[in-house]
Design an enzyme around this catalytic site. Structure first.
Site, PDB file in Angstrom:
ATOM      1  N   LYS A 199       0.693  -1.054   0.058  1.00  0.00           N
ATOM      2  CA  LYS A 199      -0.025  -0.165   0.091  1.00  0.00           C
ATOM      3  C   LYS A 199       1.062   1.178  -0.154  1.00  0.00           C
ATOM      4  O   LYS A 199       1.571   1.459   0.969  1.00  0.00           O
ATOM      5  CB  LYS A 199      -0.909  -0.041   1.165  1.00  0.00           C
ATOM      6  CG  LYS A 199      -1.613   0.951   1.224  1.00  0.00           C
ATOM      7  CD  LYS A 199      -2.528   1.193   2.602  1.00  0.00           C
ATOM      8  CE  LYS A 199      -3.268   2.757   2.551  1.00  0.00           C
ATOM      9  NZ  LYS A 199      -3.592   2.861   4.079  1.00  0.00           N
ATOM     10  N   GLY A 252      -7.658   9.170  10.691  1.00  0.00           N
ATOM     11  CA  GLY A 252      -7.808   9.334  12.178  1.00  0.00           C
ATOM     12  C   GLY A 252      -9.011  10.205  12.538  1.00  0.00           C
ATOM     13  O   GLY A 252      -9.360  10.339  13.892  1.00  0.00           O
ATOM     14  N   ALA A 296      -9.222   5.599   5.351  1.00  0.00           N
ATOM     15  CA  ALA A 296      -9.149   6.773   5.803  1.00  0.00           C
ATOM     16  C   ALA A 296     -10.321   7.554   6.282  1.00  0.00           C
ATOM     17  O   ALA A 296     -11.124   8.051   5.379  1.00  0.00           O
ATOM     18  CB  ALA A 296      -8.094   7.699   5.471  1.00  0.00           C
ATOM     19  N   GLY A 297     -10.880   7.987   7.694  1.00  0.00           N
ATOM     20  CA  GLY A 297     -11.920   8.782   7.921  1.00  0.00           C
ATOM     21  C   GLY A 297     -13.110   8.071   8.337  1.00  0.00           C
ATOM     22  O   GLY A 297     -13.937   8.827   8.855  1.00  0.00           O
ATOM     23  N   ASN A 326      -9.049   1.747  11.055  1.00  0.00           N
ATOM     24  CA  ASN A 326      -8.357   1.265  12.168  1.00  0.00           C
ATOM     25  C   ASN A 326      -8.787   1.964  13.340  1.00  0.00           C
ATOM     26  O   ASN A 326      -9.248   1.377  14.214  1.00  0.00           O
ATOM     27  CB  ASN A 326      -6.950   1.573  11.698  1.00  0.00           C
ATOM     28  CG  ASN A 326      -6.116   1.329  12.979  1.00  0.00           C
ATOM     29  OD1 ASN A 326      -6.202   1.977  14.209  1.00  0.00           O
ATOM     30  ND2 ASN A 326      -5.328   0.384  12.951  1.00  0.00           N
ATOM     31  N   THR A 327      -8.823   3.425  13.282  1.00  0.00           N
ATOM     32  CA  THR A 327      -8.819   4.195  14.352  1.00  0.00           C
ATOM     33  C   THR A 327     -10.434   4.023  15.056  1.00  0.00           C
ATOM     34  O   THR A 327     -10.489   3.903  16.063  1.00  0.00           O
ATOM     35  CB  THR A 327      -8.938   5.716  14.059  1.00  0.00           C
ATOM     36  OG1 THR A 327      -7.656   5.818  13.373  1.00  0.00           O
ATOM     37  CG2 THR A 327      -8.993   6.667  15.318  1.00  0.00           C
TER      38      THR A 327
END
Lengths: 256, 417
Positions: free
Chosen positions: A96, A157, A183-184, A205-206
Site C-alpha cells: 500500500k 484518524g 481513512a476517516g 483502524n481508528t
C-alpha cells in the site's frame, strides 16, 4: 451472494474489511480477524523490523494477507525503497503506497503516488495506492498499473466519515478497479454507506482502535459492510428528493 | 522565591573567579546576546518574528472561564483558544482539559507510547549558563568518551532492548567537534533504528553532514524565549547568542533532518509565555515545513551537582499538566516527550493524557551505562551528570509499567530512508 469476491491483482478475498495500520495493538489485530473477518491486515514497515517481543509479523495467522504500507515516505523514491525492504522482510508482493508531505493532516501526495505506483507495478508488486479522491489521478494510477485505488473519505484518524462522498462516487462510477475507501470512516453506518455507493471494500483502524468494546465494534463493522454490499448488489430503490411521486404523470396528456 | 544560581568553586583560580563575578554582576562586560558571532549562519525566516510578536502581546490575565469553556468546545483550537488554555483561568478546568487532551492523543497516536534513552558522550562545555551542571565554572568530573567507549555504551544500551537513542554532548565545539558527533551517529546506526541529537546548534551544512551520518532528529531547547531573561542566565559562550539558537530547528530541517523538537526549560522565566512561545515555534515551523515531524518537550529545572537548591519555582505538577494538555489540544499531531526529570508517578499519569514519548534506563552522566545497567562497579572513569533525574526506571520496568497502564509501549516506529 456466495460468489461475491473481492479481487485485487488476481487474488481473491471473501472479506471486504481491511485493517489499517495506524494504531498499533495486537488486541486490535485479533479482533479485526476474529470479529470483523479481516483477511488483509496492513503493516507499517517502519514498525515491522523491530526486536520487540511482540512483533506483529510473528502474530499474523496463516491465510491472512499482509499489506505492508510505506508510511514515513515523503516522496516516490522513499516509498519505493520501503516497498522493496518490505519484500526483503518477507511481507509478500502486496504494497500500500502512502506518501505524505504533511505531518499535520497526513494527506497523501497524489503526484508522487503515481510515480511510485508505476515503478513498483513494473517490479511485480500488487500496488494499492492511498490517494486524495481525484479522477485524473485515479486514471493515472490505472495506467501506472495499480491493482486498486484507495481514496480517503476524510482526514486519517478523524472519524469524520464520507467527507469526500461525491468524489469517491465519481471514482466508483468511472474507474474499473476496486475502489477501497480508506481513512476517516468512523462508524459502521459510514462504512455501510460507502459500500451501498459501490465501494469494493473498507479500510479502517481508528474507528475500531478507539471503540469502547473492540470486539463488538469489529463485528458491527463486519455486519455494516455486508449490509452495504448486499444493498449495492440488490440495487437500491429509488430515492425521492422532494414530495411524493405524482400518480398522474405530467405527460399523461400525450396521445401519440 | 527566585533561584540562587551563582555558586563559586574553590577550584577556580583568582583570575577565573574575577571573570566569573564580573560576568555575573556587570552586564556591560557580557557580549551582546542578540548579535551573531563569526561563523554563525544567518537564514531568512519570519518564524521568530511571528512567535515573538504573539508572545509579546500575550496577556494571560485577560482570559476568563468563558474563554476557556469556548476553547474546549471548539473543534479546532485556535491560537487564541490556546492562549486561554494556558492562562490561570483554565486551572479549574484541568480535568476537562485532560479529558479532551486524551481524546486527541488517542485519535492521533492510539494507545502507543514510544520509549527512548539519552546517551551523553561528553560533558565539556564552553558556556556559562548559570543553572546547568555542565557550565564551564562548575567543578565537576569532565569526560569525553572515545569512539571505543561510545560503542561499548551503545552495546550495553542496545542489549537492554532499546531501539532509539538520543545522543547528547555538552556545548563545546573544540572538545566535541561535529566530526566527533558524526562518528557517534555512525556507530549508533549500527545498534539503533533511530538516532536523535541534542547538541549545540550548528549550521545547515553541518546538520546535513550529521544527517548523512545517520541522525534524523534534532532537539534544541531554547531555555527561555524571554530574551532579556535569557541574557541574565547565559552569561558567556556561543550559547549566549539567542537568535542563532532560535533558528537551529529550521537549519536542521533545511539540512535534511526528518524531525525537530522545541522546548523552553520551565522555571527560568514566565512559564505561560515560554509555553506559548514553544508551541508557536512548532506551529509556525510546521506551516513552513509541513513534511517535518514536530515534537515538544517540557523540561522543568532540576537540582545540579554543587547546587541542590535549584527548582522549577512556580511550575508545579499541576501547571506542567495544564501546559501539556494545552499543547495536546492545540497541536494534536505533535509528539510530546516527558523526560526522567519528572517522577514515575507523574510520567505514568501523563502518558495516559498527552505524552507520547518517555525515556527509560536514563543516565545523564558520561560513560556509566555499564555500571548502572549491570549494577557492577567498572574501573573506567565516569563523567558527572548534567542534572539529577527523578525517575530511574529501567527499560524493562518502564515497558511493564506502561503496559500496566493499558497502553502499548513501542520501541520503534521509524525507518531511516
Amino acid at each position: 451472494m456466495k460468489n461475491d469476491k473481492l479481487i485485487i491483482g488476481g487474488h481473491e478475498f471473501r472479506s471486504r474489511f481491511i485493517l489499517g495500520s495506524g494504531k498499533y495493538s495486537l488486541n486490535l489485530i485479533e479482533a479485526a480477524i476474529r470479529d470483523a473477518g479481516a483477511e488483509i491486515i496492513t503493516l507499517a514497515v517502519r514498525r515491522a523490523n523491530t526486536r520487540e517481543q511482540e512483533s506483529i509479523l510473528d502474530y499474523i495467522p496463516e491465510g491472512i494477507t499482509l499489506l505492508p504500507n510505506t508510511s514515513g515516505a515523503r516522496n516516490a523514491e522513499e516509498a519505493v525503497r520501503i516497498a522493496r525492504l518490505a519484500r526483503e522482510l518477507g511481507c509478500g508482493d502486496f504494497v500500500k503506497i502512502e506518501i505524505m508531505r504533511d505531518s499535520k493532516y497526513l494527506l497523501p501526495d497524489n503526484q508522487e503516488t503515481v510515480k511510485a505506483t508505476e515503478i513498483l507495478a513494473d517490479e511485480g508488486f500488487v500496488v494499492m495506492p492511498y490517494m486524495y479522491p481525484d479522477l485524473n489521478t485515479a486514471r493515472d494510477l490505472v495506467n501506472a498499473g495499480a491493482a486498486s485505488v484507495m481514496p480517503l473519505a476524510a482526514p486519517i484518524g478523524s472519524n469524520k466519515g464520507l467527507a469526500t462522498r461525491e468524489f469517491i462516487q465519481i471514482l466508483i462510477d468511472e474507474i474499473d478497479l476496486p475502489i477501497i475507501v480508506d481513512a476517516g470512516i468512523g462508524r459502521p453506518s459510514q462504512a455501510c454507506e460507502a459500500m451501498e455507493m459501490g465501494a469494493a471494500a473498507i479500510m479502517a483502524n481508528t474507528a475500531l482502535a478507539t471503540a469502547g468494546d473492540l470486539s463488538l465494534m469489529a463485528s458491527a463493522f463486519r455486519q455494516a459492510i455486508e449490509a452495504g454490499r448486499n444493498a449495492y448488489l440488490a440495487g437500491l430503490g429509488r430515492v425521492l428528493t422532494r414530495g411524493a411521486a405524482a400518480s398522474d404523470p405530467l405527460t399523461g396528456f400525450l396521445r401519440d | 522565591m527566585d533561584n540562587q544560581f551563582f555558586v563559586d568553586s574553590a577550584h577556580l583560580s583568582p583570575e577565573a573567579l574575577e571573570k566569573k563575578h564580573r560576568l555575573e554582576n556587570d552586564p556591560s562586560f557580557r557580549e551582546n546576546h542578540m548579535e551573531y558571532l563569526p561563523g554563525m549562519e544567518k537564514i531568512e525566516s519570519d518564524v521568530c518574528a511571528r512567535v515573538m510578536e504573539q508572545m509579546a502581546s500575550y496577556d494571560y490575565t485577560v482570559y476568563t472561564a468563558k474563554d476557556v469553556k469556548a476553547a474546549l468546545e471548539h473543534g479546532v483550537c485556535s491560537v487564541e483558544d490556546f492562549k486561554a488554555l494556558l492562562s490561570p483561568a483554565a486551572e479549574p478546568f484541568l480535568e476537562q482539559m485532560a479529558q479532551r487532551a486524551r481524546e486527541e492523543t488517542g485519535r492521533h497516536f492510539g494507545n502507543t507510547v514510544y520509549l527512548f534513552t539519552p546517551l551523553y558522550i561528553a560533558n565539556y562545555c564552553e558556556n556559562y549558563c548559570v543553572y546547568c551542571g555542565f557550565n564551564c565554572y562548575n567543578h565537576i568530573q569532565r569526560m569525553k568518551l572515545t569512539a571505543e567507549q561510545i560503542e561499548r555504551e551503545m552495546q550495553v544500551i542496545a542489549d537492554s532492548g532499546m531501539e532509539e537513542i538520543l545522543i547528547l554532548t555538552g556545548e563545546s565545539r573544540s572538545q566535541s567537534s561535529v566530526e566527533y558527533i558524526g562518528e557517534a551517529c555512525r556507530l549508533a546506526r549500527k545498534y539503533f533504528r533511530m538516532v536523535g541529537l541534542e547538541i549545540y546548534p550548528v549550521n545547515t551544512e553541518e546538520y546535513r553532514y550529521l544527517h548523512e551520518c545517520g541522525a534524523d532528529y534534532v532537539t534544541v531547547f531554547q531555555e527561555t524565549y524571554d530574551t532579556d531573561r535569557y541574557e541574565q542566565l547565559h552569561l558567556a559562550g556561543h550559547k549566549r547568542v539567542w537568535p542563532y539558537r532560535f533558528d537551529a530547528q529550521e537549519r536542521a530541517l533545511m539540512g535534511g533532518m526528518r524531525g525537530v523538537a522545541c522546548s523552553a526549560l520551565l522555571g527560568l522565566a514566565d512559564f505561560r509565555k515560554d509555553a506559548l512561545a514553544s508551541a508557536l515555534h512548532v506551529y509556525y515551523l510546521q506551516r513552513k515545513y509541513p513534511h517535518a515531524e514536530m515534537s515538544l518537550s517540557c523540561p522543568r529545572l532540576r537540582p545540579i551537582i554543587n547546587n541542590e537548591t535549584i527548582n522549577p519555582l512556580d511550575v508545579h505538577e499541576r501547571q506542567l499538566c495544564q501546559i501539556l494538555c494545552a499543547y495536546r489540544i492545540f497541536l494534536p499531531f505533535v509528539g510530546i516527550t516527558v523526560s526522567s526529570r519528572e517522577s514515575a508517578a507523574f510520567r505514568n499519569g501523563i502518558v495516559r493524557i498527552a505524552a507520547t514519548k518517555v525515556s527509560a534506563g536514563v543516565s545523564t552522566g558520561i560513560g556509566d551505562h555499564e555500571s548502572k545497567y549491570s549494577g557492577k562497579e567498572t574501573d573506567g572513569v565516569q563523567g558527572d551528570e548534567q542534572f539529577e533525574i527523578a525517575d530511574n526506571r529501567s527499560l524493562d520496568r518502564m515497558y511493564r509499567d506502561i503496559a500496566g497502564e493499558g497502553l502499548q509501549p513501542v520501541l520503534n516506529d521509524y525507518l531511516y530512508v
